[in-house]
Motif scaffolding. Structure first.
Motif, short mmCIF file in Angstrom:
data_model
loop_
_atom_site.label_atom_id
_atom_site.label_comp_id
_atom_site.label_asym_id
_atom_site.label_seq_id
_atom_site.Cartn_x
_atom_site.Cartn_y
_atom_site.Cartn_z
N THR A 74 0.82 -1.21 0.00
CA THR A 74 0.00 0.00 0.00
C THR A 74 0.86 1.26 0.00
O THR A 74 0.45 2.29 -0.52
N PHE A 75 2.04 1.20 0.59
CA PHE A 75 3.01 2.30 0.48
C PHE A 75 4.40 1.73 0.74
O PHE A 75 4.56 0.68 1.38
N ALA A 76 5.41 2.40 0.24
CA ALA A 76 6.81 1.96 0.41
C ALA A 76 7.69 3.18 0.55
O ALA A 76 7.57 4.15 -0.22
N ARG A 77 8.60 3.16 1.55
CA ARG A 77 9.53 4.25 1.80
C ARG A 77 10.92 3.68 2.04
O ARG A 77 11.06 2.62 2.66
N LEU A 78 11.94 4.39 1.57
CA LEU A 78 13.32 3.92 1.66
C LEU A 78 14.08 4.69 2.72
O LEU A 78 13.86 5.89 2.93
N VAL A 79 15.02 4.01 3.39
CA VAL A 79 16.02 4.64 4.26
C VAL A 79 17.32 3.87 4.06
O VAL A 79 17.32 2.73 3.60
N THR A 80 18.43 4.50 4.39
CA THR A 80 19.72 3.85 4.22
C THR A 80 20.61 4.10 5.42
O THR A 80 20.60 5.19 5.99
N ASP A 81 21.37 3.06 5.80
CA ASP A 81 22.39 3.17 6.84
C ASP A 81 23.68 3.56 6.15
O ASP A 81 24.31 2.72 5.49
N PRO A 82 24.13 4.82 6.27
CA PRO A 82 25.31 5.26 5.52
C PRO A 82 26.62 4.62 5.99
O PRO A 82 27.55 4.50 5.20
N LYS B 101 27.04 1.39 7.45
CA LYS B 101 27.10 -0.01 7.03
C LYS B 101 26.69 -0.20 5.57
O LYS B 101 26.76 -1.31 5.05
N LYS B 102 26.21 0.88 4.93
CA LYS B 102 25.82 0.86 3.52
C LYS B 102 24.75 -0.21 3.28
O LYS B 102 24.90 -1.10 2.43
N ILE B 103 23.67 -0.12 4.05
CA ILE B 103 22.54 -1.03 3.93
C ILE B 103 21.31 -0.23 3.55
O ILE B 103 21.04 0.82 4.13
N LEU B 104 20.56 -0.74 2.57
CA LEU B 104 19.33 -0.10 2.14
C LEU B 104 18.14 -0.83 2.75
O LEU B 104 18.04 -2.06 2.67
N TYR B 105 17.24 -0.07 3.41
CA TYR B 105 16.04 -0.63 4.02
C TYR B 105 14.81 -0.04 3.35
O TYR B 105 14.85 1.04 2.76
N MET B 106 13.71 -0.78 3.46
CA MET B 106 12.43 -0.29 2.98
C MET B 106 11.37 -0.53 4.05
O MET B 106 11.28 -1.62 4.62
N VAL B 107 10.57 0.51 4.33
CA VAL B 107 9.40 0.39 5.19
C VAL B 107 8.20 0.22 4.29
O VAL B 107 7.88 1.11 3.49
N GLY B 108 7.53 -0.93 4.39
CA GLY B 108 6.42 -1.23 3.49
C GLY B 108 5.12 -1.44 4.22
O GLY B 108 5.07 -2.17 5.22
N GLY B 109 4.07 -0.78 3.75
CA GLY B 109 2.73 -1.02 4.27
C GLY B 109 2.08 -2.14 3.49
O GLY B 109 1.97 -2.08 2.26
N ILE B 110 1.66 -3.21 4.17
CA ILE B 110 1.09 -4.39 3.52
C ILE B 110 -0.40 -4.45 3.82
O ILE B 110 -0.83 -4.27 4.96
N GLY B 111 -1.22 -4.70 2.79
CA GLY B 111 -2.66 -4.77 2.99
C GLY B 111 -3.37 -5.17 1.73
O GLY B 111 -2.81 -5.86 0.86
N SER B 112 -4.62 -4.73 1.60
CA SER B 112 -5.42 -5.04 0.42
C SER B 112 -6.38 -3.91 0.17
O SER B 112 -6.79 -3.19 1.10
N ASN B 113 -6.74 -3.74 -1.10
CA ASN B 113 -7.67 -2.69 -1.51
C ASN B 113 -7.22 -1.30 -1.05
O ASN B 113 -8.03 -0.44 -0.72
N GLY B 114 -5.90 -1.11 -1.00
CA GLY B 114 -5.36 0.19 -0.64
C GLY B 114 -5.36 0.50 0.84
O GLY B 114 -5.00 1.62 1.22
N ILE B 115 -5.74 -0.46 1.71
CA ILE B 115 -5.77 -0.25 3.16
C ILE B 115 -4.63 -1.04 3.79
O ILE B 115 -4.50 -2.25 3.58
N CYS B 116 -3.81 -0.35 4.57
CA CYS B 116 -2.65 -0.98 5.22
C CYS B 116 -3.11 -1.77 6.45
O CYS B 116 -3.80 -1.24 7.32
N ARG B 117 -2.72 -3.06 6.51
CA ARG B 117 -3.04 -3.91 7.64
C ARG B 117 -1.83 -4.20 8.52
O ARG B 117 -1.98 -4.54 9.69
N SER B 118 -0.65 -4.08 7.97
CA SER B 118 0.58 -4.30 8.73
C SER B 118 1.70 -3.51 8.09
O SER B 118 1.63 -3.14 6.91
N ILE B 119 2.75 -3.23 8.88
CA ILE B 119 3.92 -2.50 8.40
C ILE B 119 5.15 -3.36 8.66
O ILE B 119 5.36 -3.83 9.77
N LYS B 120 5.93 -3.55 7.62
CA LYS B 120 7.12 -4.39 7.72
C LYS B 120 8.35 -3.62 7.27
O LYS B 120 8.26 -2.65 6.51
#
Length: 398
Positions: A274-282, A284-303
């Motif tokens: 439902t949404f995705a946002r990026l962050v990075t650890d400068p 350790k040079k690691i790329l992370y993503m915060v993702g909203g998971i759900g259905s029909n455009g409604i977020c049910r969990s965030i991973k």
């Protein structure tokens, strides 16, 4: 206290005030007490004849706040204090902050210290207008980038709040409507990325080394108009993510070339984003993503997902507890365009433009926490909360 004696001269006494480095952001030239004083007149000949290695040794005993005050006394002391040799030989335990920019804060920024769990303030210099507090666009490694709009022309201002130094940067052309501005600072320079939102959209890159703008095309093929999520710097490129359909986009800051990655090999197909946002650890040079998971455009969990460069795929690393997830989704009212994320000292911060608190995940401890509302904010507030990571740096040059 130090005493200097030259042949045929009276001894000179230098008295310093002992001040913790953690309070340095309260200091301002107009209000601070005199950091260096002497009961007798100081002979400038003595200071000018001292070898650099002796002067360096004397300065190493001074507290950090006194060093900041001494920068303005002479060009010689300033160059010595800001030299790479002095900074590498003497480490200062500087705190880091989460900085809040809000339309109702005009002349100063509220700062939150996650280590001490306390609030402070950062006053703006007189060179910046009163409206600059709400026009902070980006931060990187101790530098802040503002949008300044005087009556004559518009420009950017890059500011180091620790050294109180700034530089005005003119736009490549006028008028210059822009979007998605990002400041990326390196040890000895910085770059500014932005997209011109005029009829012919183009990438504009500013390099502080040659103090010049370069312009590239090809934006409309990868980022549509109305895309409002800032990019994050990772592996030499600035990365963006789109959720419908899932698409990972990057632009190289050297040549302006775009790269895209999509499909089941990039992200698990069974999850609807439902949404995705990026962050990075400068560090350790690691790329992370915060993702909203759900259905029909409604977020049910965030991973939280971690990007594996070897396989160019995302691996699930953490799931937000259900009770915290319900609170956060109620805060943003399922308007995920208001959600944005940032990285700050081992913390992935999840923020919302219309909510004054921050939800953050401590990567090392694997724990979730809330940053409380700033006590200086009025009881009734409007939307427009922008949080930034401020890691002060004495060597960050504008």
């Amino acid at each position: 206290m130090f005493r200097l004696r030259a042949p045929g001269k009276k001894p000179i006494t230098i008295t310093t005030t002992s001040t913790s480095a953690s309070n340095f952001l309260y200091w301002s030239p107009e209000s601070s007490p005199t950091a260096v004083s002497s009961p007798t007149a100081m002979d400038p000949v003595i200071w000018s004849n001292l070898p650099n290695h002796i002067l360096d040794h004397i300065l190493s005993f001074l507290p950090f706040k006194t060093l900041v005050s001494l920068r303005s006394t002479s060009k010689h002391l300033r160059s010595l204090i800001l030299s790479p040799t002095f900074l590498s030989d003497h480490s200062f335990p500087l705190p880091s902050f989460l900085l809040l920019s809000h339309p109702q804060a005009f002349q100063s920024f509220p700062l939150f210290d996650p280590n001490l769990i306390s609030w402070r303030t950062l006053p703006l210099p007189r060179s910046l207008s009163l409206t600059c507090a709400s026009s902070l666009l980006s931060s990187s490694h101790g530098l802040l980038c503002f949008s300044v709009s005087p009556s004559s022309a518009s420009s950017l201002s890059v500011f180091n709040p620790l050294t109180r130094s700034s530089r005005s940067i003119k736009f490549p052309f006028y008028p210059f409507p822009f979007e998605l501005l990002s400041l990326v600072a390196f040890p000895d320079s910085y770059r500014i990325f932005t997209i011109s939102s005029s009829a012919s959209r183009s990438v504009c890159l500013y390099d502080s080394g040659d103090r010049w703008w370069r312009i590239f095309g090809g934006v409309d093929q990868v980022l549509p108009r109305g895309f409002n999520q800032d990019g994050v710097f990772y592996n030499g490129s600035l990365y963006f993510v789109r959720s419908e359909p899932f698409l990972l986009v990057s632009v190289n800051l050297d040549d302006g070339k775009w790269t895209t990655a999509a499909g089941d090999g990039v992200f698990p197909a069974e999850d609807e984003i439902t949404f995705a946002r990026l962050v990075t650890d400068p560090e350790k040079k690691i790329l992370y993503m915060v993702g909203g998971i759900g259905s029909n455009g409604i977020c049910r969990s965030i991973k939280i997902y971690e990007f594996k460069r070897e396989t160019e795929s995302w691996i699930e690393a953490e799931t937000l507890p259900d009770i915290v997830c319900r609170k956060f989704t109620s805060v943003c009212y399922h308007n995920y365009e208001h959600v944005y994320c940032l990285w700050h000292k081992e913390m992935i911060c999840v923020c919302c433009y219309n909510w004054p608190e921050i939800l953050f995940f401590h990567v090392g401890r694997r724990t979730w926490h809330w940053v409380p509302k700033c006590p200086s904010l009025p009881e009734k507030w409007s939307c427009g909360f922008r949080w930034f990571s401020l890691v002060p740096s004495l060597s960050a040059s504008v």
